[in-house]
Design a protein around this motif. Structure first.
Motif, mmCIF file in Angstrom:
data_model
loop_
_atom_site.group_PDB
_atom_site.id
_atom_site.type_symbol
_atom_site.label_atom_id
_atom_site.label_comp_id
_atom_site.label_asym_id
_atom_site.label_seq_id
_atom_site.Cartn_x
_atom_site.Cartn_y
_atom_site.Cartn_z
ATOM 1 N N PRO A 97 70.678 94.147 33.530
ATOM 2 C CA PRO A 97 71.290 94.711 32.317
ATOM 3 C C PRO A 97 72.274 93.769 31.635
ATOM 4 O O PRO A 97 72.880 92.912 32.262
ATOM 5 C CB PRO A 97 72.024 95.944 32.850
ATOM 6 N N GLU A 98 72.378 93.960 30.338
ATOM 7 C CA GLU A 98 73.456 93.324 29.576
ATOM 8 C C GLU A 98 74.736 94.069 29.953
ATOM 9 O O GLU A 98 74.694 95.249 30.289
ATOM 10 C CB GLU A 98 73.205 93.458 28.074
ATOM 11 N N MET A 99 75.851 93.398 29.893
ATOM 12 C CA MET A 99 77.111 94.042 30.268
ATOM 13 C C MET A 99 78.168 93.698 29.232
ATOM 14 O O MET A 99 78.817 92.668 29.332
ATOM 15 C CB MET A 99 77.534 93.594 31.660
ATOM 16 N N GLU A 100 78.305 94.566 28.262
ATOM 17 C CA GLU A 100 79.265 94.327 27.200
ATOM 18 C C GLU A 100 80.471 95.226 27.397
ATOM 19 O O GLU A 100 80.356 96.366 27.834
ATOM 20 C CB GLU A 100 78.596 94.576 25.852
ATOM 21 N N GLY A 101 81.605 94.714 27.086
ATOM 22 C CA GLY A 101 82.828 95.497 27.196
ATOM 23 C C GLY A 101 83.290 95.639 28.631
ATOM 24 O O GLY A 101 82.816 94.963 29.537
ATOM 25 N N ASP A 102 84.225 96.570 28.818
ATOM 26 C CA ASP A 102 84.824 96.757 30.133
ATOM 27 C C ASP A 102 84.389 98.038 30.811
ATOM 28 O O ASP A 102 84.929 98.417 31.848
ATOM 29 C CB ASP A 102 86.363 96.746 30.000
ATOM 30 N N ALA A 103 83.408 98.727 30.245
ATOM 31 C CA ALA A 103 82.955 99.988 30.834
ATOM 32 C C ALA A 103 82.198 99.724 32.138
ATOM 33 O O ALA A 103 81.591 98.664 32.321
ATOM 34 C CB ALA A 103 82.054 100.729 29.856
ATOM 35 N N GLU A 104 82.244 100.707 33.036
ATOM 36 C CA GLU A 104 81.480 100.615 34.272
ATOM 37 C C GLU A 104 79.986 100.691 33.944
ATOM 38 O O GLU A 104 79.577 101.389 33.012
ATOM 39 C CB GLU A 104 81.866 101.763 35.214
ATOM 40 N N LEU A 105 79.188 99.979 34.699
ATOM 41 C CA LEU A 105 77.748 99.980 34.468
ATOM 42 C C LEU A 105 77.032 100.515 35.692
ATOM 43 O O LEU A 105 77.213 100.011 36.799
ATOM 44 C CB LEU A 105 77.234 98.579 34.155
ATOM 45 N N ASP A 106 76.215 101.511 35.475
ATOM 46 C CA ASP A 106 75.348 102.062 36.512
ATOM 47 C C ASP A 106 74.004 101.348 36.377
ATOM 48 O O ASP A 106 73.246 101.606 35.436
ATOM 49 C CB ASP A 106 75.203 103.575 36.314
ATOM 50 N N MET A 107 73.700 100.443 37.307
ATOM 51 C CA MET A 107 72.470 99.664 37.211
ATOM 52 C C MET A 107 71.226 100.532 37.305
ATOM 53 O O MET A 107 70.195 100.192 36.739
ATOM 54 C CB MET A 107 72.434 98.580 38.291
ATOM 55 N N GLN A 108 71.305 101.664 38.005
ATOM 56 C CA GLN A 108 70.141 102.538 38.095
ATOM 57 C C GLN A 108 69.808 103.118 36.715
ATOM 58 O O GLN A 108 68.652 103.133 36.299
ATOM 59 C CB GLN A 108 70.357 103.666 39.101
ATOM 60 N N ALA A 109 70.822 103.543 36.003
ATOM 61 C CA ALA A 109 70.595 104.083 34.654
ATOM 62 C C ALA A 109 70.055 102.986 33.736
ATOM 63 O O ALA A 109 69.126 103.224 32.951
ATOM 64 C CB ALA A 109 71.891 104.677 34.095
ATOM 65 N N ALA A 110 70.615 101.790 33.834
ATOM 66 C CA ALA A 110 70.148 100.671 33.018
ATOM 67 C C ALA A 110 68.698 100.306 33.369
ATOM 68 O O ALA A 110 67.881 100.013 32.481
ATOM 69 C CB ALA A 110 71.058 99.459 33.206
ATOM 70 N N TYR A 111 68.363 100.345 34.652
ATOM 71 C CA TYR A 111 67.007 100.050 35.121
ATOM 72 C C TYR A 111 66.014 101.043 34.522
ATOM 73 O O TYR A 111 64.995 100.653 33.955
ATOM 74 C CB TYR A 111 66.984 100.105 36.650
#
Length: 191
Positions: A97-111
């Motif tokens: 996933p791209e990771m913009e900003g400082d928000a937490e990223l759930d890789m499963q949701a991005a996947y």
């Protein structure tokens, strides 16, 4: 140096640039994950597919050396090899996933947001790989190679159609082993 070797060298530059960009996509994705690791919820299938793609890119580059023996090139032959490298690049751009900003990223949701295009592109990579043998050599890949392509196509087709988390976990683990066996079995030696 023969004219056919010079032709291949000329064509290989463009193929190599695109494969190099595909590798860069994956490596930059891993770098992004390292940098933002404190705001990240990891998802193993995404990480495995990124590693699988690195192996596939290395294998494609390795196998491409066999094309140096092709004595005459047509635009169709060039286009099918170019399409394979382009599809590898495109699928690589969706792997992590791209990771913009400082928000937490759930890789499963991005996947799962990219699951259908990712696996449809992966299916395209497999189809063009088979087509490449038909266009360049005038025949389907040998039976072992064709069987591996068929198995991988089946995995990708089901993965594109399902959002089942357990299938995607099993699929990624199986595909990792599958790709290693494929490379070791059929591409151990260059040439």
């Amino acid at each position: 140096m023969s004219a056919s070797a010079e032709t291949f060298d000329y064509l290989a530059v463009f193929f190599s640039i695109i494969l190099g960009l595909a590798v860069t996509e994956i490596l930059q994705g891993f770098r992004r994950l390292l940098i933002k690791r404190d705001r990240l919820v990891l998802y193993l299938p995404a990480l495995l597919w990124a590693a699988i793609l690195l192996a596939m890119q290395a294998q494609a580059w390795w196998a491409m050396f066999g094309l140096r023996e092709v004595t005459e090139w047509t635009f169709g032959m060039y286009a099918v090899v170019l399409m394979q490298t382009i599809l590898l690049y495109m699928v690589s751009g969706l792997a992590l996933p791209e990771m913009e900003g400082d928000a937490e990223l759930d890789m499963q949701a991005a996947y799962f947001a990219q699951v259908r295009p990712f696996f449809l592109l992966m299916l395209g990579v497999v189809a063009v790989s088979v087509l490449k043998d038909v266009v360049i050599r005038g025949e389907l890949p040998d039976s072992a190679n064709f069987a591996f392509h068929g198995g991988f196509a089946a995995l990708a087709t089901i993965a594109a159609m399902t959002r089942s988390a357990w299938y995607h976990r099993i699929c990624a683990m199986f595909a990792a082993v599958f790709v290693v066996v494929y490379i070791v079995t059929l591409f151990d030696h260059i040439g």
